[in-house]
Design an enzyme around this catalytic site. Structure first.
Site, PDB file in Angstrom:
ATOM      1  N   GLY A   1      32.283   3.684  47.399  1.00 62.24           N
ATOM      2  CA  GLY A   1      32.236   3.011  48.695  1.00 62.24           C
ATOM      3  C   GLY A   1      31.885   1.548  48.541  1.00 62.24           C
ATOM      4  N   ILE A   2      32.356   0.764  49.504  1.00 65.44           N
ATOM      5  CA  ILE A   2      32.060  -0.674  49.502  1.00 65.44           C
ATOM      6  C   ILE A   2      31.632  -1.097  50.904  1.00 65.44           C
ATOM      7  CG2 ILE A   2      33.684  -1.219  47.650  1.00 65.44           C
ATOM      8  CD1 ILE A   2      35.623  -2.261  49.850  1.00 65.44           C
TER       9      ILE A   2
ATOM     10  N   GLN B   1      26.390   0.792  63.132  1.00 63.82           N
ATOM     11  CA  GLN B   1      25.474  -0.254  62.659  1.00 63.82           C
ATOM     12  C   GLN B   1      26.024  -1.622  62.997  1.00 63.82           C
ATOM     13  OE1 GLN B   1      22.427  -0.571  61.276  1.00 63.82           O
ATOM     14  NE2 GLN B   1      22.752  -2.781  61.148  1.00 63.82           N
TER      15      GLN B   1
ATOM     16  N   TYR C   1      32.778  -0.142  58.229  1.00 60.76           N
ATOM     17  CA  TYR C   1      32.039   0.852  57.427  1.00 60.76           C
ATOM     18  C   TYR C   1      31.638   2.053  58.293  1.00 60.76           C
ATOM     19  CZ  TYR C   1      28.423   2.338  54.002  1.00 60.76           C
ATOM     20  OH  TYR C   1      27.652   3.028  53.096  1.00 60.76           O
TER      21      TYR C   1
ATOM     22  N   LYS D   1      32.870   5.838  57.615  1.00 61.14           N
ATOM     23  CA  LYS D   1      31.870   6.874  57.313  1.00 61.14           C
ATOM     24  C   LYS D   1      31.835   7.955  58.392  1.00 61.14           C
ATOM     25  CE  LYS D   1      30.257   5.343  53.357  1.00 61.14           C
ATOM     26  NZ  LYS D   1      30.464   6.129  52.118  1.00 61.14           N
TER      27      LYS D   1
END
Ligand code: CAA
Length: 241
Positions: A84-85, A141, A147, A151
């Site tokens: 993951g990045i 977030q 991201y 996720k």
């Protein structure tokens, strides 16, 4: 014979701890990495774990890479989708490149990897698929639309494939770590970390990579066969889903 476990992004950060933990638990481990040859070589020298380099966002590279792992080590019984990045930034400033890069590495990779092991697992009537999601896929977030979306996608993928695979002895689960003390989290501006994140963690500290590795080892075990489609949350109490 030891079962083979394949860990994507398995040479650094949480992935490194997972590779080490699975080796310690008796698995033959293959760790993939995307670009950092120096870290991968150091990891290989220190652990003796086999390393393989390919882009998990590329379907054909995954197909070829998994074929090589299986030719070298044997059929993959445990897949850990960990690579993951981050490319953090508020949406109003986010570039299409930073959206695509995160979706490719963090979500497309689940299809690219799992699709290329699932037929073998179905033929053998056994498998463990464990994908590393994030607290930020559960709660969202600030600064992470890309991201958080990727996720969150991990949970839907996990539950769908768990249903399809249950009758074939294959379990499919997700882990949702909170903020773990790795390079990725240390890249968050210190002031943001100290004022916006750490005060929200009831246990009062970042997690350790080994605390996530222990979750993986548990789910990877033959005796975890009744757990599927689940999310194992490990976030110091920061978010209770
Ligand atoms: N919640 C609410 N407001 C926030 C905020 C937050 N979490 N973070 C920043 N803000 C506010 C700031 O206080 C600031 O407000 P003012 O203008 O009123 O002062 C405004 O938003 C702009 O903040 P920045 O100056 O920091 O803006 P920036 O554009 O330079 O950076 C950012 C924005 C890139 C999102 C930066 O804040 C950041 O990196 N945040 C951390 C994001 C994060 O948590 N990433 C997790 C990485 S680790 C990981 O992903 C692993 C995992 O799975 C947990």
């Amino acid at each position: 014979m030891a079962r083979v476990a394949l860990v994507t992004g398995g040479t650094r950060g949480i992935g490194e701890a997972i590779s080490r933990g699975l080796k310690e638990a008796g698995f033959t481990v293959a760790a993939t990495y995307g670009g950092n040859d120096e870290a991968a070589n150091k990891f290989k020298e220190e652990t003796g774990i086999h390393v393989f380099k390919w882009d998990v966002g590329d379907f054909d590279a995954c197909k070829a890479g998994i074929a090589k792992v299986e030719a070298d080590l044997g059929p993959v019984d445990v897949l850990v989708n960990n690579a993951g990045i981050t490319r953090d930034g508020t949406l109003h400033r986010m570039t299409p490149e930073n959206w695509r890069a995160v979706i490719s590495t963090n979500l497309d990779s689940l299809f690219n990897m799992t699709r290329n092991v699932i037929e073998g697992m179905r033929d053998r009537n056994y498998g463990r698929i464990i994908s590393i999601s994030s607290i930020n896929g559960q709660k969202g977030q600030f600064g992470q639309a890309n991201y958080s979306a990727a996720k969150a996608g991990v949970f839907g993928f996990t539950k769908a494939v768990a249903q399809e695979s249950a009758a074939k002895g294959i379990t499919v689960n997700a882990i949702a770590p909170g903020y773990i003390g790795t390079e990725m989290v240390r890249a968050v501006p210190e002031e943001v970390l100290n004022t916006k994140i750490l005060p929200l963690i009831p246990v009062g500290r970042l997690g350790e990579p080994e605390e996530i590795a222990r979750c993986v080892v548990f789910l990877a075990g033959e005796d975890a066969g009744f757990i599927t489609g689940a999310t194992l949350t490990a976030n110091g109490g920061q978010y209770m889903a």
